[in-house]
Write a protein that holds these residues in place. Structure first.
Motif, mmCIF file in Angstrom:
data_model
loop_
_atom_site.group_PDB
_atom_site.id
_atom_site.type_symbol
_atom_site.label_atom_id
_atom_site.label_comp_id
_atom_site.label_asym_id
_atom_site.label_seq_id
_atom_site.Cartn_x
_atom_site.Cartn_y
_atom_site.Cartn_z
ATOM 1 N N ASP A 119 0.844 -1.197 0.000
ATOM 2 C CA ASP A 119 0.000 0.000 0.000
ATOM 3 C C ASP A 119 0.880 1.247 0.000
ATOM 4 O O ASP A 119 1.153 1.848 1.040
ATOM 5 N N ILE A 120 1.329 1.649 -1.192
ATOM 6 C CA ILE A 120 2.184 2.832 -1.312
ATOM 7 C C ILE A 120 1.520 3.937 -2.120
ATOM 8 O O ILE A 120 1.965 5.082 -2.062
ATOM 9 N N ASN A 123 0.035 7.149 -0.431
ATOM 10 C CA ASN A 123 0.227 6.843 0.985
ATOM 11 C C ASN A 123 1.674 7.003 1.430
ATOM 12 O O ASN A 123 1.989 6.731 2.582
ATOM 13 N N SER A 124 2.574 7.416 0.521
ATOM 14 C CA SER A 124 3.974 7.542 0.905
ATOM 15 C C SER A 124 4.710 8.441 -0.081
ATOM 16 O O SER A 124 4.214 8.741 -1.172
ATOM 17 N N TYR A 126 8.061 9.302 -2.590
ATOM 18 C CA TYR A 126 8.734 8.506 -3.618
ATOM 19 C C TYR A 126 9.915 7.739 -3.031
ATOM 20 O O TYR A 126 10.103 6.557 -3.337
ATOM 21 N N THR A 128 10.469 6.704 0.071
ATOM 22 C CA THR A 128 10.023 5.603 0.922
ATOM 23 C C THR A 128 9.471 4.453 0.087
ATOM 24 O O THR A 128 9.754 3.277 0.349
ATOM 25 N N ALA A 129 8.668 4.766 -0.934
ATOM 26 C CA ALA A 129 8.065 3.732 -1.778
ATOM 27 C C ALA A 129 9.133 2.972 -2.554
ATOM 28 O O ALA A 129 9.074 1.734 -2.662
ATOM 29 N N ARG A 130 10.109 3.673 -3.092
ATOM 30 C CA ARG A 130 11.162 3.013 -3.876
ATOM 31 C C ARG A 130 11.975 2.047 -3.006
ATOM 32 O O ARG A 130 12.233 0.904 -3.399
ATOM 33 N N LYS A 132 11.041 0.582 -0.268
ATOM 34 C CA LYS A 132 10.199 -0.538 0.140
ATOM 35 C C LYS A 132 10.050 -1.562 -0.973
ATOM 36 O O LYS A 132 10.147 -2.779 -0.740
ATOM 37 N N VAL A 153 3.659 9.912 -4.112
ATOM 38 C CA VAL A 153 3.334 8.803 -5.023
ATOM 39 C C VAL A 153 1.843 8.853 -5.374
ATOM 40 O O VAL A 153 0.992 8.775 -4.481
ATOM 41 N N SER A 165 -2.914 -1.435 -5.105
ATOM 42 C CA SER A 165 -2.354 -2.118 -3.940
ATOM 43 C C SER A 165 -3.034 -3.468 -3.733
ATOM 44 O O SER A 165 -4.253 -3.588 -3.885
#
Length: 247
Positions: A119-120, A123-124, A126, A128-130, A132, A153, A165
């Motif tokens: 769940d990005i 919700n986050s 760039y 942090t998402a990358r 993860k 994102v 997601s």
């Protein structure tokens, strides 16, 4: 009505024929409901679920179909040591007793590993998402910038299509993260808070400006206040003439 006519009507064939006909209909309905429910619910029928784990999907489908059971593929997984299209799990498990027509859910081995998108989206950031996605084993390409809040994102693309997601994605596919570029869309509206102007001008009684829908309007006044006379220059010394009497 005489007694003879009364007994004649009671024992008439027409009356008793109708009574027997109604009894027969009720009996047929009761028998139909009784055996119809048994037939519909497969009463007394027992089928032992066969074990189809680690068999190919074609073989498992054939075995379950012969047993009178239905097959539904519920999910996919990945086990490197097993061949693709192999049955990893079945629900209900083998050995349970069910009735014909029961659905057996199968998990099939995929030819490539599949991972679930976390769940990005919206919700986050760039970064942090990358981090993860890479830590989970996904391949991440260069970001695609879209209008929106900077570094936020807004979506994920896989093979040119948007994914959500919870969706499963092959680890061989490259994910493109849609990131905000810090610019607004032309359709975005900018609102002005009137309370700011009210607060700013409420202590200015001599100001004739008004507020109309967030815009400040300056009203004109025909009467003008004359400027005060300039103060005398400090360079000129002023003396008062004094008369001195003769001695």
């Amino acid at each position: 009505m005489t007694i003879s006519k009364f007994f004649k009507k009671i024992f008439s064939f027409y009356l008793w024929g109708n009574i027997f006909a109604m009894i027969a209909v009720l009996a047929l309905v009761a028998i139909g409901v009784r055996y119809g429910l048994d037939l519909y619910t497969h009463h007394g029928e027992k089928i032992v679920i066969p074990d189809v784990k680690h068999k190919s999907f074609a073989d498992a489908e054939n075995i379950l179909d012969k047993a009178g059971l239905k097959v539904v593929v519920s999910d996919t997984g990945y086990v490197k040591s097993l061949p693709p299209d192999c049955i990893l799990e079945q629900t209900p498990v083998a050995g349970k007793i069910v009735k014909s027509g029961h659905v057996i859910y199968l998990v099939i081995n995929s030819d490539t590993p599949m991972l679930t998108l976390p769940d990005i989206i919206d919700n986050s950031s760039y970064r942090t998402a990358r981090v993860k996605l890479i830590s989970m084993g996904f391949k991440v390409g260069e970001p695609m910038y879209v209008n929106g809040e900077r570094d936020w994102v807004y979506g994920v693309l896989c093979n040119g299509k948007s994914i959500v997601s919870g969706q499963k994605v092959s680890v061989e596919d490259i994910l493109i993260i849609q990131v905000g570029n810090g610019m607004r869309d032309a359709s975005d509206s900018v609102f002005v808070d009137d309370s700011y102007y009210e607060y700013y001008y409420e202590d200015s009684p001599n100001d004739s400006s008004t507020i109309n829908n967030g815009e400040v309007e300056q009203s004109t006044n025909s009467e003008t206040t004359e400027p005060a006379a300039p103060a005398p220059s400090g360079d000129v010394d002023q003396f008062q003439e004094v008369t001195v009497p003769d001695v």
